[in-house]
Design an enzyme around this catalytic site. Structure first.
Site, PDB file in Angstrom:
ATOM      1  CG  HIS A 195      60.720 -43.810   3.090  1.00  0.00           C
ATOM      2  ND1 HIS A 195      60.540 -43.229   4.336  1.00  0.00           N
ATOM      3  CD2 HIS A 195      61.501 -42.938   2.387  1.00  0.00           C
ATOM      4  CE1 HIS A 195      61.182 -42.077   4.373  1.00  0.00           C
ATOM      5  NE2 HIS A 195      61.765 -41.871   3.205  1.00  0.00           N
ATOM      6  CB  CYS A 236      61.918 -38.644   5.247  1.00  0.00           C
ATOM      7  SG  CYS A 236      60.907 -38.613   3.762  1.00  0.00           S
ATOM      8  CG  PHE A 293      61.607 -34.641  -0.044  1.00  0.00           C
ATOM      9  CD1 PHE A 293      62.731 -35.212  -0.607  1.00  0.00           C
ATOM     10  CD2 PHE A 293      60.372 -34.991  -0.547  1.00  0.00           C
ATOM     11  CE1 PHE A 293      62.634 -36.122  -1.660  1.00  0.00           C
ATOM     12  CE2 PHE A 293      60.253 -35.890  -1.599  1.00  0.00           C
ATOM     13  CZ  PHE A 293      61.385 -36.456  -2.155  1.00  0.00           C
ATOM     14  CG  HIS A 332      67.159 -41.372   4.788  1.00  0.00           C
ATOM     15  ND1 HIS A 332      66.147 -41.326   5.723  1.00  0.00           N
ATOM     16  CD2 HIS A 332      66.657 -40.772   3.676  1.00  0.00           C
ATOM     17  CE1 HIS A 332      65.092 -40.721   5.208  1.00  0.00           C
ATOM     18  NE2 HIS A 332      65.373 -40.380   3.964  1.00  0.00           N
ATOM     19  CD  GLU A 342      72.197 -42.771   4.186  1.00  0.00           C
ATOM     20  OE1 GLU A 342      72.097 -42.936   5.418  1.00  0.00           O
ATOM     21  OE2 GLU A 342      71.295 -43.105   3.373  1.00  0.00           O
ATOM     22  CE  LYS A 394      63.697 -44.748   4.775  1.00  0.00           C
ATOM     23  NZ  LYS A 394      64.812 -44.577   5.747  1.00  0.00           N
TER      24      LYS A 394
END
Length: 402
Positions: free
Chosen positions: A331, A162, A390, A294, A305, A326
């Site tokens: 996403h 990502c 990830f 994010h 975050e 998002k």
């Protein structure tokens, strides 16, 4: 070190097929998430996504090109065309030799994988199209962009889940800043919304069945999207000498690795990327007015975050606007940072902060100004765009108004 500016931008995503369409949707807080229209959708437990609606490949490419272009490559070329046209650059002579392309994608030609697995395993055929490999490879979009625009400098693809687009744009920035390139096309794309791509994500059990609600206490997961964002990063002196319109300065970039867990994020790793980008850009925390988060809509990401931002910005965190777009465009996995950079450009150039829509209930562990539900007019001079992937791969970009 040279200064680096953005002189062109292009996109295709669930909110629009152009940058102006996307800006309008972000201003209106419009949601691009809806029921999926994919083959075998009835076999999926997750049946929503932010699809690019009304995409007609034949309106943009001929039959021979479509045979070579996976959906993610089609999106990339469409976005790149917009960016190059806006920049006004013509890549010939020396400029051709000193310009390149770095693009991010996590999955590459997932639709091509999916279609050809069906051909072999479901239909029992023993042969596939001879161009399956060049169509599905992650670097296909970068190669086709380089060929389309005669980009003979550094050209390659980045795949870091990502964070792919942010890593790609960060590397492009560093190349121009160092003098290794005069201009770079950069950004990323993803097109995973097919049966296999969705089924794989279902296995993680992080997907929402109804909506993406980042930072809201009642959130229940992420929603996949698709699309592309492409930008022209250019040497400032070169852009100024030719009288180009400058959208923003790319002021800084930093990346870090959590080195801890393949799926669970680390606040410390995210914070190091944030503070590193500030330091690289020569910015103080109080200089930054907005962060595009994010913000996936999972508890693990959102709380981590917010903790990272709060710690990195200290007392200024209370005066900082942070939103997750998002909630509107989904996403885009490897392409997500590229589309999200548009929200940063909109904040700098139009004074409009995109909202976090679907926000219903405050979460005490996300006690920041998340610009809930409605866009906001605000003048900001510097912004950050976060990407935390990830595998603990973090990449943060800082932009500044010129």
């Amino acid at each position: 070190m040279r200064r680096v500016v953005i002189t062109g931008a292009g996109t295709v995503n669930a909110l629009g097929l152009t940058v102006p369409e996307t800006y309008a949707a972000l201003r209106d807080g419009r949601c691009g998430i809806g029921d999926l229209d994919v083959r075998d959708v009835e076999r999926l437990s997750i049946r929503i996504g932010a699809q690019v609606r009304g995409w007609d490949a034949e309106a943009h490419f001929n039959r021979q090109q479509i045979a070579l272009y996976d959906r993610f490559t089609q999106f990339t070329l469409h976005a790149a065309k917009q960016a190059v046209e806006q920049s006004g650059l013509e890549f010939c002579g020396e400029l051709s030799m000193t310009s390149g392309v770095v693009l991010g994608t996590a999955g590459g030609g997932v639709n091509t994988w999916d279609e050809n697995y069906r051909v072999v395993y479901e239909e029992g055929k023993n042969r596939v199209h001879p161009f399956v490999v060049p169509k599905l490879m992650n670097s296909a979009a970068a190669s086709h962009v380089s060929m389309e625009y005669n980009l003979r400098g550094p050209s390659f693809s980045v795949s870091t889940a990502c964070a792919s687009s942010n890593h790609a744009m960060g590397l492009a920035f560093q190349m121009v800043r160092s003098g290794a390139a005069k201009a770079m096309l950069t950004g990323g794309a993803e097109a995973m919304l097919c049966f296999g791509g969705i089924k794989a994500w279902e296995g993680l059990r992080v997907m929402s069945k109804d909506a993406c609600r980042p930072f809201s206490a009642d959130r229940n997961g992420m929603v996949q999207g698709e699309g592309a964002g492409v930008f022209v990063f250019e040497d400032y002196d070169h852009a100024r000498a030719r009288g180009a319109q400058i959208l923003a300065e790319v002021a800084g970039f930093a990346m870090s690795s959590d080195a801890s867990d393949i799926v669970m994020p680390s606040a410390q790793g995210a914070e190091r990327a944030i503070t590193g980008a500030l330091r690289d850009a020569g910015l103080n925390p109080e200089d930054v007015g907005y962060i595009n988060a994010h913000g996936t809509g999972t508890a693990a990401n959102d709380k981590t975050e917010c903790a990272a931002v709060a710690h990195a910005f200290g007392h200024h965190a209370d005066r900082l606007m942070i939103s997750s777009t998002k909630s509107m465009h989904g996403h885009l996995i490897g392409g997500t940072g590229a589309v999200e950079l548009l929200a940063c450009l909109m904040a700098l150039n139009e004074g409009v902060i995109a909202p976090t829509i679907g926000y219903q209930e405050p979460d005490p562990e996300c006690a920041l100004d998340v610009v809930p539900n409605v866009a906001r007019q605000a003048q900001v001079d510097a912004v950050l765009s976060n990407a935390f992937a990830f595998g603990g791969l973090n990449a943060v970009i800082a932009l500044r108004k010129l």
